[in-house]
Scaffold this motif. Structure first.
Motif, PDB file in Angstrom:
ATOM      1  N   ARG A  47       0.833  -1.210   0.000  1.00 25.45           N
ATOM      2  CA  ARG A  47       0.000   0.000   0.000  1.00 25.45           C
ATOM      3  C   ARG A  47       0.866   1.258   0.000  1.00 25.45           C
ATOM      4  O   ARG A  47       0.521   2.251  -0.639  1.00 25.45           O
ATOM      5  CB  ARG A  47      -0.927  -0.002   1.217  1.00 25.45           C
ATOM      6  N   ARG A  49       3.776   1.514  -1.387  1.00 24.39           N
ATOM      7  CA  ARG A  49       4.293   1.657  -2.747  1.00 24.39           C
ATOM      8  C   ARG A  49       3.218   2.195  -3.688  1.00 24.39           C
ATOM      9  O   ARG A  49       3.494   3.027  -4.558  1.00 24.39           O
ATOM     10  CB  ARG A  49       4.822   0.314  -3.255  1.00 24.39           C
ATOM     11  N   GLU A  50       1.987   1.726  -3.519  1.00 25.14           N
ATOM     12  CA  GLU A  50       0.888   2.213  -4.364  1.00 25.14           C
ATOM     13  C   GLU A  50       0.649   3.705  -4.137  1.00 25.14           C
ATOM     14  O   GLU A  50       0.503   4.479  -5.101  1.00 25.14           O
ATOM     15  CB  GLU A  50      -0.381   1.419  -4.056  1.00 25.14           C
ATOM     16  N   ASN A  51       0.609   4.108  -2.872  1.00 25.13           N
ATOM     17  CA  ASN A  51       0.390   5.523  -2.549  1.00 25.13           C
ATOM     18  C   ASN A  51       1.520   6.388  -3.082  1.00 25.13           C
ATOM     19  O   ASN A  51       1.292   7.487  -3.595  1.00 25.13           O
ATOM     20  CB  ASN A  51       0.260   5.705  -1.038  1.00 25.13           C
ATOM     21  N   SER A  53       3.461   5.761  -5.651  1.00 21.97           N
ATOM     22  CA  SER A  53       3.391   5.833  -7.106  1.00 21.97           C
ATOM     23  C   SER A  53       2.359   6.856  -7.562  1.00 21.97           C
ATOM     24  O   SER A  53       2.616   7.666  -8.471  1.00 21.97           O
ATOM     25  CB  SER A  53       3.038   4.453  -7.665  1.00 21.97           C
ATOM     26  N   GLU A  54       1.195   6.859  -6.934  1.00 22.45           N
ATOM     27  CA  GLU A  54       0.147   7.797  -7.326  1.00 22.45           C
ATOM     28  C   GLU A  54       0.491   9.227  -6.917  1.00 22.45           C
ATOM     29  O   GLU A  54       0.151  10.180  -7.625  1.00 22.45           O
ATOM     30  CB  GLU A  54      -1.191   7.364  -6.725  1.00 22.45           C
ATOM     31  N   GLY A 102      -2.871   2.240  -7.226  1.00 18.65           N
ATOM     32  CA  GLY A 102      -1.447   2.398  -7.508  1.00 18.65           C
ATOM     33  C   GLY A 102      -1.192   2.793  -8.938  1.00 18.65           C
ATOM     34  O   GLY A 102      -0.116   3.290  -9.275  1.00 18.65           O
TER      35      GLY A 102
END
Length: 249
Positions: A47, A49-51, A53-54, A102
């Motif tokens: 999570r 990493r997803e946050n 990236s966005e 993400g």
């Protein structure tokens, strides 16, 4: 956490030790935090990493818009423009309902009616908002980007800063594809008006219709000047200038 009792009191960081003072006493602790390698690879941090990236994508999208608008941004901006655009782009990104978490992006978000509405009315200079300065109707031709005013009286229909003697109006027509990062912008003539009670009907006509895919943005620029000995000077280093996205299609 350990307390230092030596003669020399150190504050700051040396290698992996941090020295600091609290309540009149000196302490030392080992630098903490999670290793970057773990964040990048540990499944428990997916999570994060997803946050990340966005977040990075939203920041890049704001920069893409600033660059696409061109030189007008430098004439009407505030010190927090980047962070304000980041917040706006993050909101637009959240409107992407088709991409996985993400991977949500501004390109899909801006394609929605809500995404376009989120960007419409954005002021590049937060110290000068269009709605608090201009009190006159105008007509936008969304095919050509032309902005027209009828019987505009500068002294009555603008909230102008003290010392201003003239107002300059200019339109910009921008085509921007957030996915490919390809953009094209055209600018109109500049209508320079004295601040008086004489009515005028300026027409701002961009030099052409920008080509490409993506969304079309229509911008209005208002600049203030002070005339001294027949020479016009930017008022307060352009602090009061306005650049507003009046429409997004």
């Amino acid at each position: 956490m350990a307390k230092t009792s030596g003669i020399i009191k150190i504050e700051g960081t040396i290698e992996d030790l941090t020295f600091y003072k609290k309540d009149g006493q000196n302490f030392v602790r080992k630098k903490g935090g999670i290793a970057k390698e773990r964040i990048l690879n540990d499944p428990n941090f997916i999570r994060t990493r997803e946050n990340g990236s966005e977040f990075s994508h939203s920041a890049s999208s704001g920069k893409i818009l600033r660059t696409a608008v061109g030189s007008l941004v430098f004439k009407a901006k505030d010190s927090k423009l980047s962070s304000r655009l980041l917040q706006t782009m993050a909101g637009i990104k959240n409107l992407d309902t088709t991409s996985a978490r993400g991977l949500r992006n501004v390109s899909n978000g801006i394609a929605t009616a809500e995404g376009k509405q989120a960007l419409k009315g954005f002021d590049f200079n937060n110290r000068a908002h269009l709605k608090s300065v201009l009190f006159a109707p105008y007509v936008l031709d969304n095919l050509t980007g032309t902005i027209s005013f009828t019987d505009l009286i500068a002294a009555e229909q603008f909230h102008f800063p003290q010392g201003a003697t003239h107002i300059a109006l200019q339109a910009a027509f921008l085509n921007l594809d957030f996915e490919t990062q390809i953009s094209e912008v055209t600018y109109s003539n500049i209508a320079n008006l004295p601040i008086n009670l004489v009515a005028s009907s300026p027409v701002l006509i961009p030099t052409g219709v920008p080509t490409g895919t993506g969304v079309q943005l229509y911008l209005l620029m208002i600049s203030f000047y002070q005339e001294v000995n027949n020479v016009q000077y930017s008022l307060r280093n352009e602090e009061y200038n306005i650049l507003n996205i009046i429409e997004v299609l």
